[in-house]
Motif scaffolding. Sequence first.
Motif, PDB file in Angstrom:
ATOM      1  N   GLN A   1     -30.138 -10.273  45.602  1.00 45.47           N
ATOM      2  CA  GLN A   1     -29.932 -11.662  45.237  1.00 45.47           C
ATOM      3  C   GLN A   1     -30.151 -11.863  43.748  1.00 45.47           C
ATOM      4  OE1 GLN A   1     -28.934 -14.288  47.010  1.00 45.47           O
ATOM      5  NE2 GLN A   1     -28.607 -13.018  48.812  1.00 45.47           N
ATOM      6  N   TYR A  32     -21.340  -7.796  35.408  1.00 44.89           N
ATOM      7  CA  TYR A  32     -20.935  -9.022  36.073  1.00 44.89           C
ATOM      8  C   TYR A  32     -20.579 -10.105  35.075  1.00 44.89           C
ATOM      9  CZ  TYR A  32     -25.861 -10.440  35.570  1.00 44.89           C
ATOM     10  OH  TYR A  32     -27.102 -10.749  35.088  1.00 44.89           O
ATOM     11  N   ARG A  99     -20.811 -13.688  39.010  1.00 47.30           N
ATOM     12  CA  ARG A  99     -20.052 -12.894  39.961  1.00 47.30           C
ATOM     13  C   ARG A  99     -20.036 -11.441  39.512  1.00 47.30           C
ATOM     14  NH1 ARG A  99     -14.794 -11.428  38.702  1.00 47.30           N
ATOM     15  NH2 ARG A  99     -14.418 -11.155  40.925  1.00 47.30           N
ATOM     16  N   THR A 108     -14.055 -21.473  41.747  1.00 50.19           N
ATOM     17  CA  THR A 108     -15.446 -21.522  42.193  1.00 50.19           C
ATOM     18  C   THR A 108     -15.713 -20.508  43.290  1.00 50.19           C
ATOM     19  OG1 THR A 108     -14.887 -23.287  43.768  1.00 50.19           O
ATOM     20  CG2 THR A 108     -15.677 -23.960  41.606  1.00 50.19           C
ATOM     21  N   THR A 109     -14.729 -20.235  44.127  1.00 50.37           N
ATOM     22  CA  THR A 109     -14.939 -19.310  45.240  1.00 50.37           C
ATOM     23  C   THR A 109     -15.140 -17.875  44.783  1.00 50.37           C
ATOM     24  OG1 THR A 109     -12.538 -19.142  45.461  1.00 50.37           O
ATOM     25  CG2 THR A 109     -13.661 -20.721  46.898  1.00 50.37           C
ATOM     26  N   ALA A 110     -14.796 -17.580  43.549  1.00 50.96           N
ATOM     27  CA  ALA A 110     -14.963 -16.216  43.039  1.00 50.96           C
ATOM     28  C   ALA A 110     -16.398 -15.906  42.652  1.00 50.96           C
ATOM     29  CB  ALA A 110     -14.050 -15.997  41.840  1.00 50.96           C
ATOM     30  N   TYR A 111     -17.232 -16.923  42.550  1.00 44.17           N
ATOM     31  CA  TYR A 111     -18.604 -16.753  42.077  1.00 44.17           C
ATOM     32  C   TYR A 111     -19.579 -16.796  43.242  1.00 44.17           C
ATOM     33  CZ  TYR A 111     -16.749 -17.055  37.409  1.00 44.17           C
ATOM     34  OH  TYR A 111     -16.045 -16.795  36.256  1.00 44.17           O
ATOM     35  N   SER A 112     -20.450 -15.795  43.283  1.00 44.30           N
ATOM     36  CA  SER A 112     -21.350 -15.636  44.426  1.00 44.30           C
ATOM     37  C   SER A 112     -22.675 -16.364  44.253  1.00 44.30           C
ATOM     38  CB  SER A 112     -21.639 -14.146  44.639  1.00 44.30           C
ATOM     39  OG  SER A 112     -20.444 -13.406  44.790  1.00 44.30           O
ATOM     40  N   TYR A 113     -23.093 -16.526  43.016  1.00 49.34           N
ATOM     41  CA  TYR A 113     -24.424 -17.071  42.754  1.00 49.34           C
ATOM     42  C   TYR A 113     -24.315 -18.306  41.863  1.00 49.34           C
ATOM     43  CZ  TYR A 113     -25.512 -12.420  44.396  1.00 49.34           C
ATOM     44  OH  TYR A 113     -25.574 -11.273  45.144  1.00 49.34           O
ATOM     45  N   TRP A 114     -25.140 -19.308  42.180  1.00 51.57           N
ATOM     46  CA  TRP A 114     -25.092 -20.576  41.470  1.00 51.57           C
ATOM     47  C   TRP A 114     -26.501 -21.070  41.165  1.00 51.57           C
ATOM     48  CZ3 TRP A 114     -20.525 -22.972  40.120  1.00 51.57           C
ATOM     49  CH2 TRP A 114     -19.362 -22.421  40.669  1.00 51.57           C
TER      50      TRP A 114
END
Length: 124
Positions: A1, A32, A99, A108-114
Motif C-alpha cells: 500500500q 511510478y 499509479r 482517474t481510473t488509472a490511478y490506484s492510490y489517492w
Amino acid sequence: QVQLVESGGGLVHAGGSLRLSCAVSGRTFSRYIMGWFRQAPGKQREFVTAITWSGGVTVYADSVKGRFTISRDNTANLFYLQMNSLKPEDTAVYYCAARPGTTVLRTTTAYSYWGQGTQVTVSS
C-alpha cells in the motif's frame, strides 16, 4: 500500500499563488507516476498534471499550462504543485494520486492510490 497526504491548500485572491505538497509513505514502487487531480463542486474529478518517476516527463491540462508546475523530490518522498496566477475557476479540492508504471495517463481510473484532498479556494 501507498499512503498519500496532501497539504498546502487555502484561500487566495485571484492572481495569487499556492504550493501544494504530497507526502508519500508505505510501499514504494521502483517506477511510478504521480499526478494531481481536482474536483469542483458539482463537477467530475479532472486531471491537472502528472510527472514520471525520473521527472523527465510532465503533462499538463490545457487549463493550467503555463501557470502550474509539478515537481518531485524522490529522496524526501515529496511531490509538489506550484500554482501561480490563480483564477476563481481553479477553486476545487485538489487530490494527489499515484499509479505504478511509466506512462502518464489522465484518467482517474488509472490511478490506484489517492490522498484525502486539500481545498483550494480562489476569490475574485
